[in-house]
Design a protein around this motif. Structure first.
Motif, PDB file in Angstrom:
ATOM      1  N   LEU A 329       0.816  -1.212   0.000  1.00 33.01           N
ATOM      2  CA  LEU A 329       0.000   0.000   0.000  1.00 33.01           C
ATOM      3  C   LEU A 329       0.852   1.265   0.000  1.00 33.01           C
ATOM      4  O   LEU A 329       0.549   2.251  -0.666  1.00 33.01           O
ATOM      5  CB  LEU A 329      -0.925   0.016   1.224  1.00 33.01           C
ATOM      6  CG  LEU A 329      -2.149  -0.902   1.169  1.00 33.01           C
ATOM      7  CD1 LEU A 329      -2.847  -0.943   2.521  1.00 33.01           C
ATOM      8  CD2 LEU A 329      -3.128  -0.453   0.095  1.00 33.01           C
ATOM      9  N   GLN A 332       2.142   1.890  -3.454  1.00 31.73           N
ATOM     10  CA  GLN A 332       1.085   2.393  -4.338  1.00 31.73           C
ATOM     11  C   GLN A 332       0.735   3.852  -4.013  1.00 31.73           C
ATOM     12  O   GLN A 332       0.563   4.681  -4.907  1.00 31.73           O
ATOM     13  CB  GLN A 332      -0.161   1.522  -4.199  1.00 31.73           C
ATOM     14  CG  GLN A 332       0.007   0.131  -4.784  1.00 31.73           C
ATOM     15  CD  GLN A 332      -1.193  -0.762  -4.507  1.00 31.73           C
ATOM     16  OE1 GLN A 332      -2.114  -0.356  -3.807  1.00 31.73           O
ATOM     17  NE2 GLN A 332      -1.183  -1.977  -5.043  1.00 31.73           N
ATOM     18  N   GLU A 333       0.620   4.154  -2.712  1.00 38.27           N
ATOM     19  CA  GLU A 333       0.288   5.521  -2.295  1.00 38.27           C
ATOM     20  C   GLU A 333       1.368   6.517  -2.698  1.00 38.27           C
ATOM     21  O   GLU A 333       1.084   7.649  -3.083  1.00 38.27           O
ATOM     22  CB  GLU A 333       0.083   5.565  -0.779  1.00 38.27           C
ATOM     23  CG  GLU A 333      -1.237   4.939  -0.343  1.00 38.27           C
ATOM     24  CD  GLU A 333      -1.377   4.915   1.166  1.00 38.27           C
ATOM     25  OE1 GLU A 333      -0.437   5.368   1.858  1.00 38.27           O
ATOM     26  OE2 GLU A 333      -2.417   4.436   1.654  1.00 38.27           O
ATOM     27  N   LYS A 334       2.627   6.069  -2.595  1.00 41.57           N
ATOM     28  CA  LYS A 334       3.739   6.939  -2.970  1.00 41.57           C
ATOM     29  C   LYS A 334       3.670   7.300  -4.453  1.00 41.57           C
ATOM     30  O   LYS A 334       3.884   8.456  -4.856  1.00 41.57           O
ATOM     31  CB  LYS A 334       5.058   6.235  -2.648  1.00 41.57           C
ATOM     32  CG  LYS A 334       6.278   7.139  -2.805  1.00 41.57           C
ATOM     33  CD  LYS A 334       7.536   6.410  -2.375  1.00 41.57           C
ATOM     34  CE  LYS A 334       8.759   7.327  -2.542  1.00 41.57           C
ATOM     35  NZ  LYS A 334      10.001   6.624  -2.141  1.00 41.57           N
ATOM     36  N   ILE A 336       0.920   7.238  -6.363  1.00 41.42           N
ATOM     37  CA  ILE A 336      -0.261   8.084  -6.587  1.00 41.42           C
ATOM     38  C   ILE A 336       0.013   9.518  -6.159  1.00 41.42           C
ATOM     39  O   ILE A 336      -0.358  10.483  -6.831  1.00 41.42           O
ATOM     40  CB  ILE A 336      -1.482   7.510  -5.831  1.00 41.42           C
ATOM     41  CG1 ILE A 336      -1.919   6.187  -6.478  1.00 41.42           C
ATOM     42  CG2 ILE A 336      -2.642   8.501  -5.819  1.00 41.42           C
ATOM     43  CD1 ILE A 336      -2.907   5.387  -5.645  1.00 41.42           C
ATOM     44  N   GLU A 337       0.683   9.657  -5.014  1.00 38.39           N
ATOM     45  CA  GLU A 337       0.991  10.984  -4.490  1.00 38.39           C
ATOM     46  C   GLU A 337       1.914  11.753  -5.432  1.00 38.39           C
ATOM     47  O   GLU A 337       1.763  12.962  -5.627  1.00 38.39           O
ATOM     48  CB  GLU A 337       1.641  10.839  -3.107  1.00 38.39           C
ATOM     49  CG  GLU A 337       1.767  12.133  -2.331  1.00 38.39           C
ATOM     50  CD  GLU A 337       0.435  12.729  -1.967  1.00 38.39           C
ATOM     51  OE1 GLU A 337       0.358  13.975  -1.848  1.00 38.39           O
ATOM     52  OE2 GLU A 337      -0.542  11.966  -1.805  1.00 38.39           O
TER      53      GLU A 337
END
Length: 561
Positions: A329, A332-334, A336-337
């Motif tokens: 996660l 993935q968040e990195k 997206i950010e």
């Protein structure tokens, strides 16, 4: 053998923790009782003991609850000689970490009350505005009623016009109030109006309260309403209606006294029966408690052993799976950010470029119009004078000295017009630093002359508005401030600027000689007509409240997209 020792250690640790928790709760309940009995020193000491135990147990919710109780106790009792603020600071820190809007709202309201009691009105207003920000969520919107009410009372003494503004804001939230709250707010507003000697307006508010049916306390509210109506009618000389409401007041008062007496008798009887049952239950509970304690101890030992083994295995498996999932996660968040940041930067860059181009184009157009309308005619006339000088040099038909003087005057006039255009440009430069900075600089420059003191109070201007809007608003404030200096003979003035719920609110007040708006000639040079036109163009509202000898208040509301 090792397992048995571990098992016994776990049991003893669990028992010690439970014992500390019981003690902490015991001190907390004891403190509450002492506080109820007005034994405030004993209450404070027991709260501190409870707080220390909860800290050792690291129970954050209970620590926060104790901190808030101690703050309330010290704040309400001056004889304790303690500083309540550190306890509120700890509660606020807990609310921030918890990210609980209700806890944060409670803390902000307590800060506002604390600074209000400390006579720091500016700081108190700041915390009430922060609390308003939190009420935007649907589950907290009902708390707007009390916050607007407090803001109204905060301004009652020094700024009655602002107080009236917030009273009206409060009554504009009827859908969020119970009937009892609505009646209470009508009564509060009527008391304010009565103190302002606006008796007819006070009667109007009390009449609205009179027709509302309440679930409880009807007699109590009727007594208050009838009494206030009688007083107001007496003040305006309508003695017939005053007498009528005095009769209603006496009837409500007598009924209320009888009702309260019956309730008191009923409560005493209920208390006696409750105490009797409590004594019987206490004996039975003591016997049951001893039996239950022994049974719990045996079951506790068995459950702890089983739960320790099962949970130990489950925790290991779940922790391992959770760490793998978190890692995925996070990756993935990195990603997206990163994409969001790139998109945001591009949008901001385009917005900035568009704003700059638009602002520059408007400024060029304004300067071009100034040059064409003001300077162009002067230069054209100057050209004619030079041609006359050239022709007259040979023929000497006109007085040469007179021509030179006229030409020199035209050159001076052209210079002054260029200088005025340059000064107007500088005003825009100041506004480009930000509306708030420009207003503060202007107020500081005016106040430095020691003839009038101008205070600037702001809230919510954490980001810039559109450039042309800022310049327009700055020029409006500048013109209104100039009017105060030139016409009001004031020694003090305040400029309140707040941005809340996409609405820019500006309140400009002074303690000058005041004026009558109806008798004012809109073409007499004060620029009121021009200001009204500009605000109407911005789809805003412009209200003036001025009384001869009591100063003026100008309230401007402008929607901000």
């Amino acid at each position: 053998m090792k397992l048995q020792i571990l098992f016994l250690l776990i049991c003893s640790f669990s028992y010690a923790q439970e014992s500390k928790l019981d003690s902490a709760y015991f001190y907390y309940k004891k403190a509450k009782q002492f506080n109820h009995d007005n034994k405030h020193f004993n209450a404070y000491n027991n709260y501190i003991k409870s707080l220390d135990l909860y800290k050792k147990l690291n129970t954050e919710d209970s620590i926060a609850k104790c901190n808030l109780e101690i703050f309330e106790l010290i704040k309400s009792q001056n004889n304790l000689n303690k500083n309540p603020k550190p306890y509120l600071d700890n509660y606020y820190k807990f609310a921030l970490e918890k990210k609980d809007s209700f806890f944060l709202l409670k803390a902000l309201n307590r800060y506002a009350e604390y600074y209000w009691n400390s006579k720091n009105i500016k700081q108190s207003k700041s915390y009430y505005f922060k609390a308003l920000e939190l009420t935007k969520s649907n589950n907290l919107s009902k708390y707007k009623v009390s916050i607007y009410g407090n803001l109204a009372y905060l301004h009652v003494i020094n700024y009655p016009d602002t107080a009236a503004y917030y009273f009206k804001k409060t009554l504009g939230l009827k859908k969020l109030m119970t009937n009892n709250q609505l009646v209470g707010n009508y009564i509060n507003y009527s008391l304010f109006l009565k103190n302002q000697k606006k008796y007819n307006e006070a009667i109007s508010q009390l009449k609205k309260a009179e027709v509302i049916t309440l679930d409880k306390y009807q007699l109590k509210y009727n007594k208050i309403i009838y009494g206030k109506l009688a007083n107001c009618y007496k003040e305006i000389g309508d003695y017939k209606k005053a007498y009528k409401y005095y009769e209603k007041y006496n009837i409500a008062r007598d009924s209320l006294n009888n009702t309260e007496q019956n309730i008191a008798i009923s409560e005493l009887d209920k208390k006696y029966q409750t105490e009797k049952k409590d004594k019987e239950n206490l004996k039975l509970k003591q016997v049951n408690k001893e039996i239950e304690t022994k049974r719990k101890q045996n079951l506790q030992l068995l459950f702890i052993a089983i739960i320790t083994i099962v949970f130990g295995t489950l925790i290991y498996i779940l922790s391992f799976k959770n760490s793998l999932r978190k890692r995925k996660l996070a990756e993935q968040e990195k990603e997206i950010e990163t994409q969001k940041n790139l998109t945001l930067l591009k949008e901001q860059e385009l917005t900035t470029i568009n704003a700059m181009v638009d602002g520059q184009e408007k400024e060029r157009k304004r300067i071009a119009e100034d040059l064409h309308d003001n300077l162009g005619s002067v230069l054209a006339t100057l050209k004619l004078h030079f041609e006359n000088l050239k022709l007259n040099r040979e023929k000497q038909k006109i007085n040469q000295e007179e021509l030179f003087n006229k030409t020199e005057n035209l050159i001076d006039e052209a210079y002054l017009k260029v200088r005025r255009i340059a000064h107007a440009k500088n005003a825009g430069v100041i506004a480009n630093q930000g509306l708030l900075v420009a207003v503060q600089m202007m107020a500081e420059k005016i106040s430095s002359a020691d003839k009038i003191l101008i205070e600037v109070v702001d809230y919510g201007l954490n980001k810039r508005l559109e450039n042309s809007l800022e310049i327009t608003i700055f020029r409006i404030i500048q013109e209104l401030t100039t009017n105060i200096i030139k016409h009001a003979n004031a020694t003090k003035a305040s400029i309140n600027i707040s941005l809340y719920d996409n609405n820019l609110n500006i309140i400009i007040e002074d303690n000058g000689k005041g004026f009558k708006m109806n008798a004012l000639n809109l073409n007499d040079g004060m620029g009121i007509n021009s200001i009204q036109t500009r605000i109407t163009h911005l789809k805003g509202s412009f209200n003036v409240d001025s009384t001869i000898g009591k100063g003026s208040s100008i309230i401007i509301d402008i929607p901000v997209a």
